[in-house]
Design a protein around this motif. Sequence first.
Motif, PDB file in Angstrom:
ATOM      1  N   THR A 190      86.984 167.160 172.393  1.00  0.00           N
ATOM      2  CA  THR A 190      86.577 167.385 171.209  1.00  0.00           C
ATOM      3  C   THR A 190      86.880 169.386 171.580  1.00  0.00           C
ATOM      4  O   THR A 190      87.016 170.438 170.095  1.00  0.00           O
ATOM      5  CB  THR A 190      85.468 167.200 171.037  1.00  0.00           C
ATOM      6  OG1 THR A 190      85.053 165.754 171.130  1.00  0.00           O
ATOM      7  CG2 THR A 190      84.725 167.948 169.619  1.00  0.00           C
ATOM      8  N   LEU A 191      86.442 169.555 172.532  1.00  0.00           N
ATOM      9  CA  LEU A 191      86.948 171.871 172.814  1.00  0.00           C
ATOM     10  C   LEU A 191      88.245 172.183 172.293  1.00  0.00           C
ATOM     11  O   LEU A 191      88.042 173.111 171.969  1.00  0.00           O
ATOM     12  CB  LEU A 191      86.217 171.655 174.067  1.00  0.00           C
ATOM     13  CG  LEU A 191      85.801 173.284 174.429  1.00  0.00           C
ATOM     14  CD1 LEU A 191      84.875 173.605 173.330  1.00  0.00           C
ATOM     15  CD2 LEU A 191      85.551 172.716 175.820  1.00  0.00           C
ATOM     16  N   ILE A 192      89.273 170.901 172.468  1.00  0.00           N
ATOM     17  CA  ILE A 192      90.162 171.670 172.252  1.00  0.00           C
ATOM     18  C   ILE A 192      90.336 171.776 170.827  1.00  0.00           C
ATOM     19  O   ILE A 192      90.973 172.690 170.658  1.00  0.00           O
ATOM     20  CB  ILE A 192      91.539 170.435 173.065  1.00  0.00           C
ATOM     21  CG1 ILE A 192      91.213 170.548 174.304  1.00  0.00           C
ATOM     22  CG2 ILE A 192      92.650 171.367 173.252  1.00  0.00           C
ATOM     23  CD1 ILE A 192      92.041 169.923 175.597  1.00  0.00           C
ATOM     24  N   TYR A 193      90.438 170.562 170.042  1.00  0.00           N
ATOM     25  CA  TYR A 193      90.608 171.240 168.938  1.00  0.00           C
ATOM     26  C   TYR A 193      89.662 172.067 168.703  1.00  0.00           C
ATOM     27  O   TYR A 193      89.824 172.918 167.276  1.00  0.00           O
ATOM     28  CB  TYR A 193      90.198 169.212 167.938  1.00  0.00           C
ATOM     29  CG  TYR A 193      91.533 168.834 167.906  1.00  0.00           C
ATOM     30  CD1 TYR A 193      92.876 168.726 167.083  1.00  0.00           C
ATOM     31  CD2 TYR A 193      91.549 167.481 169.348  1.00  0.00           C
ATOM     32  CE1 TYR A 193      93.477 168.164 167.728  1.00  0.00           C
ATOM     33  CE2 TYR A 193      92.964 166.475 168.944  1.00  0.00           C
ATOM     34  CZ  TYR A 193      93.913 167.124 167.753  1.00  0.00           C
ATOM     35  OH  TYR A 193      94.692 166.276 168.180  1.00  0.00           O
ATOM     36  N   GLN A 194      88.079 172.394 168.538  1.00  0.00           N
ATOM     37  CA  GLN A 194      87.758 172.952 168.132  1.00  0.00           C
ATOM     38  C   GLN A 194      87.572 174.371 168.454  1.00  0.00           C
ATOM     39  O   GLN A 194      87.889 175.208 167.440  1.00  0.00           O
ATOM     40  CB  GLN A 194      85.955 172.828 168.638  1.00  0.00           C
ATOM     41  CG  GLN A 194      85.361 171.693 168.440  1.00  0.00           C
ATOM     42  CD  GLN A 194      84.468 171.148 168.516  1.00  0.00           C
ATOM     43  OE1 GLN A 194      83.924 171.947 169.526  1.00  0.00           O
ATOM     44  NE2 GLN A 194      83.023 170.949 167.848  1.00  0.00           N
ATOM     45  N   LEU A 195      88.119 174.659 169.025  1.00  0.00           N
ATOM     46  CA  LEU A 195      88.986 176.010 170.036  1.00  0.00           C
ATOM     47  C   LEU A 195      90.211 176.736 170.533  1.00  0.00           C
ATOM     48  O   LEU A 195      90.567 178.289 170.136  1.00  0.00           O
ATOM     49  CB  LEU A 195      88.077 176.335 171.454  1.00  0.00           C
ATOM     50  CG  LEU A 195      86.303 176.825 171.061  1.00  0.00           C
ATOM     51  CD1 LEU A 195      85.944 177.092 172.755  1.00  0.00           C
ATOM     52  CD2 LEU A 195      85.705 177.591 169.819  1.00  0.00           C
ATOM     53  N   ALA A 196      91.361 176.179 170.658  1.00  0.00           N
ATOM     54  CA  ALA A 196      92.587 175.909 170.382  1.00  0.00           C
ATOM     55  C   ALA A 196      93.403 176.095 169.311  1.00  0.00           C
ATOM     56  O   ALA A 196      93.730 175.364 168.222  1.00  0.00           O
ATOM     57  CB  ALA A 196      92.876 175.138 171.311  1.00  0.00           C
ATOM     58  N   GLU A 197      93.861 177.418 169.858  1.00  0.00           N
ATOM     59  CA  GLU A 197      95.367 177.305 168.540  1.00  0.00           C
ATOM     60  C   GLU A 197      96.349 176.172 168.657  1.00  0.00           C
ATOM     61  O   GLU A 197      96.805 176.463 170.297  1.00  0.00           O
ATOM     62  CB  GLU A 197      95.954 178.824 168.392  1.00  0.00           C
ATOM     63  CG  GLU A 197      95.222 180.056 168.115  1.00  0.00           C
ATOM     64  CD  GLU A 197      95.200 179.969 166.824  1.00  0.00           C
ATOM     65  OE1 GLU A 197      95.835 179.188 165.524  1.00  0.00           O
ATOM     66  OE2 GLU A 197      94.049 181.073 166.095  1.00  0.00           O
ATOM     67  N   GLY A 198      96.770 175.218 167.668  1.00  0.00           N
ATOM     68  CA  GLY A 198      97.694 174.598 168.933  1.00  0.00           C
ATOM     69  C   GLY A 198      97.523 173.514 169.452  1.00  0.00           C
ATOM     70  O   GLY A 198      98.252 173.222 170.289  1.00  0.00           O
TER      71      GLY A 198
END
Length: 1345
Positions: A811-819
Amino acid sequence: MALAWEFHLPLAPADLLRDDGPGRYVVQVVLPVRELPPALVAFRTAFRVRGALAVLQHFDSLYSLLHHFRAVGTAVKEDALELMMHVVSHHSNELPAILGDSGLSLADRAAHLNALKMNCYLLTGLVDAFEMETCKSGVLEMDPGGKNKKNRTKISGSLWEEEREPLLRLLTQLLQLDLRQLWGGLAVEEEFVSLMTGSCYRILENPSIGLQKYRATRKAVTHLLAAALIHYDHIFSATLKITQMLQHFEHVAPVFAQAVSLWATEYGLKTLVGELLREIGQKCPQDLAHDASGIKGYATFITELAEQIPALVLSNMSVLLHHLDGESYMMRNAILAAMAEVLVQVLNGDQLEEAARGTRDQFLNMLQAHVCDINSFVRSRTLQFFTRIIQCKLSCTDLAEPLKKEVQKLQEIRDCGRSTAALAITLEEEWEAMLPEVRAATQQLFQPLQEGEEEVLEVEETVESTSEQITGLLRKLNYKSAARLTQKALCRFQGKEPFSGPTEENEATVLAVLKRLYTGLCPGENSEDPQHGNSCLKTGEVVPEKQPQTELVKQEMLVQYLQDAYNFSVKITEALSLISKMMYENCVSVVQEAIEFFVTVSQFGVPQALLGVRRMLPLIWSKEPSIKEAVLNAYRQLYLSPSGNSERTRAQGLVNSLSLIMVDASLGTIQCLEEIISEFVRKDEIKPAVIQLLWERFTEKSQCSSLERRAAVMLLGMMARGKPEIIGSNLGVLVTVGLSEKVCEDYRLAQEVCNAISKLASNPKPALGKNNAPFRLPQNHMLFGCLSETVSKGFGQPSGHWIPFMEAAVTLIYQLAEGAEEICAHVLQVCSQQALEKLQEADGQKADPGVSPSRVSDGASSLPTFLLMHLVSLVGQVALQQVVYLEVSVSTELRRRRILREEEKTKKQRPQSTGNEATMEEELGLVGASADDTEAELIRSICETELLDGRHLFSAFVPLVLKICNNPGLYSDSALSAAAALTLGKVCMISSEFCDSHLRLLFTMMEKSTLPGVRSNLIIAAGDLAIRFPNLVEPWTSHLYARLRDPCPRVRQTAGLVMTHLILKDMVKVKGQVSEMATLLIDPEEAIMGVAQNFFSELSNKGNAIYNLLPDIISRLSDPNCGVEEESFHTIMRHLFSYITKDKQTETLVEKLCQRFRTARTERQYRDLSHCLTLLPISERGLHKLQDNFDCFADKLQDPAVYSCFQTVLARFRRAGGKPETKALSEELEQKLSASHNRGLNSAETCQEGSGTPMPEPAKRKPTGSSCRQPLSTANRDEDFVTPQPRTLRNHKRAQKCPPTKTSIITFSSDEENSSEDDLSAELKEEETPTKTTPITRSSARRLR
């Protein structure tokens, strides 16, 4: 020369115009308005010459002004007032010399007497006229409408407002003179005193007199009346006038209370207090019950008077006590308030005399008895009085521990009541409850015996046996025999305890003995027997034992004290649970009091108080601002003000307290606490030292446990919601410390680190007018590298906390990451590669022919169960977050960029008129709506065509998920099955086509799986699918309702929560199946019952929803085949009918319920319908509805239960009262009910006698609903999931040839909307059947009739 006439003060102004006899002054002529100014000038001139005696010739002029007061101009009125004040002032200054002149002739004395009465009459007449005009203008000013506002302002601000106080002082100065000399040394006539004091009472009638700006006026009135009371014996008249005004003017109660207090303390008029209270006490309680205004005035007066002069109220309290038994709760509250004030201000301390202690005990007993008053307001006020008594008497110098403080409060109350144990308090309450009946029986003792009445009881030989005999009679409620036996015992055992007392036999003596015997409190228990004391003095051997005896008494008192402490702590613990439930009452004040109670209990250190402190957390979301503020204040008092000498110590106390709340806290509790803490952070109420301490705990610079370290991260995340820079400025610390190599030792800490970092994500729905780019980190940021590595390393290790951490990380990756999709795809590839390697290792190990029970196998190869579960869970979470990412983040970003392009285009090209059509489209917003639809269609097409096609990574894992779900016998691990079921639901969220093709499998598992975890997960997934693809899930709604009868409480609770959200969000049509939600109101699990109660409470806020559903619910639940017992049906209906509050709804329901009797088929349904009628507050129109529809239920009245219900309805209607014609209608209906009931019984008896066969017994009631639920199969085999052939009606052709006979059916508004003849069929029609047929046997909504 003596005057030929005498001025008599008239009762009415018109009396001066009539000639009532010789020697009486009569007004000769009433001047017209236009002649009044010259007449005033003439009077002023005469006054300069003759002084106050000028009025003898010019009285008619001033009388004419009073007569035409409304028509006279303001200037003339004010001139007249000013002139009369000068006249009276001049006369008042002259009178001392005149009264002291011993040579004053009779003629001069008569002249001055007439002048005095005339001047005072005119001046008080002007006072009354001005006061009436002021009151009238005040009423007009309250009305915002109307005209001439300027004129009203001018009147209200006239000279009268300024001259009122000096005028009252002038009259006071006049009354202080010895005016009896003018009356020949006799008493001043009463009419003159009433004339002077009448103006005071007239001024007090003004509703605005209680305002602060009129304080001086009130003081002047008080002193004027004091002069009349002291010098002119005005006490009797004042008593009557004050009580009369208290009855008719509510606003004067505080004014008179202050005035009476002043008269009693400064002027010594203490007798007036007794006269006033006696006059109020003599009022009939029955009459006061019908005079709400009078009651309120008396009650306020008594309450405020007791606050100011409690000692004087105490001396006259006996005259008020009989009002405690009256009907008026206001009077009871006032007298109890007076008692509380007396206890606090007068009867306090340990130096009281014996009589004062007795009075104190009596007051406390009365207060205690009214804790159980029938009126809730009295009960509430009594508890408040006890709280004030406790607070005023609290002394904690000797006891330091919080629990001992609470015990001391209880001990003080009990000491005041002379009760030595908890049992004594209970017996005191019982005695107070039975006292009226015992008093009535005692009164009969002193009356002659009736004919045929004999005295059969005899006194026993000893005091002990007689006491036991009397106590036994009291416990058997045989009060008359107990009283008569007590009377005989008083004669026989005179002087012996407990029959000692006054020598004369009267009612009070008998009652006192009965009370001592019943409660076990004898006066001699704590005092030495005089005879025994004398014997001790005479016997030298007993004297040395006196000291040990005293020590024994002290030890007994200590033991009793500790017993009281224990009992008190037990009672407090029991009360905590009850009061915590009161925090969710509808009354705002009750909620606030409950919150304040838990704050107080927590401050005293009661450990169980944490229950209430946690339970008040959800109230932070209350729509009532006062409740939300009360919760914030509670947590502010409990946690933001810790004790300590230094900033560091206080910070540690705050952190420790907040960490204690989060131990074993649910997700909902943590979210509520986050809202509170973020609110404190926004207001800068949390000190920097607290944040610094949290970082030290997280980085282990400050020694703490793993739980405290995890709590520190959670608190930092909560604070970051208020100020994201708390996390943003220390992001590197969070990553390096929280996601280090030691993360495998504590996945829960890593999970909380991810949750804290997620607070940096911007709001997916930015504020209107703001198009700032969302906060994103580059793909190569170390955060995502650490997350990918941690997830991949933990994938191959068995841990129960890896899955929650993985979900937070994805969830955190999809919230903050580009790509983000590339990062997660890489993680999926690495993890799947690990699974393949494990599988290859398993293929290479052929030596062991057996398969480990912790591995799943398809016969050729095996894989550890936890590894497969990790893989499936990872796939489901990535799939779900990919959909959320597209639907929310990508969609929002597309819209933001489009708006920016449009703004730039607008700036470059000035808006030019392009035709009416384009302008109209822009005004209607069609351009933006069309663009939004285009973007939504783009996102939808990606989900439908790309995410699950063969080129995407998800397609490789879908067959694995389906295989696990389709083969529960092969994959039998419960955790794996639950994870696969949840993943199936998440994957279905991607594509409507995939969802449609696999809904059959999903609902089959929901129905047939024996694992509660699988069923719960699938209910949640189905709820989400119903929101995303409502048209696809709608045909399967009945299967969602079916889970409300699941045998597992956890599944039922989950189903209840899901259905609550779907129904309240209008994602599911509310049909008759909502009766399944109603059955949860009688669920044995309290949590499930609370879910149902919350559902119907929220549903009641949506218009007439419950009213429209009630008929269907009644029809379904009253069906014996439903499995709801009759008593349970009554419980459900009581709750649902509590939401019917509108008269129109009540009347309509009465009519519909009556008509439903025609279609009812069983006696159970007759009884249920009649019981529902008893739950409605029948009005006059409702009674007419019963009368109009009498034929619908007349033949059902032979059933005693049905007849009893209708009798209850009529009895309740009669108690409510009504018009005479309505009562006649009620009597007529009652006669018809009785006639139909008796006719039915007679016909039944005749039928029974003629046929010679007994009447059939009523149908046996069905067992409880739980016994009728379909049990789930014990095991799922592969053949259980084969779709059966669609069923058909057995005699379909016959049914077509022979159409059913039509019967009259009474329809409801909900029936007309949702029902049709097709609903009566046990099979779903083709258009209602899901596209993919289901193996689940669908239960029919209704049976064939």
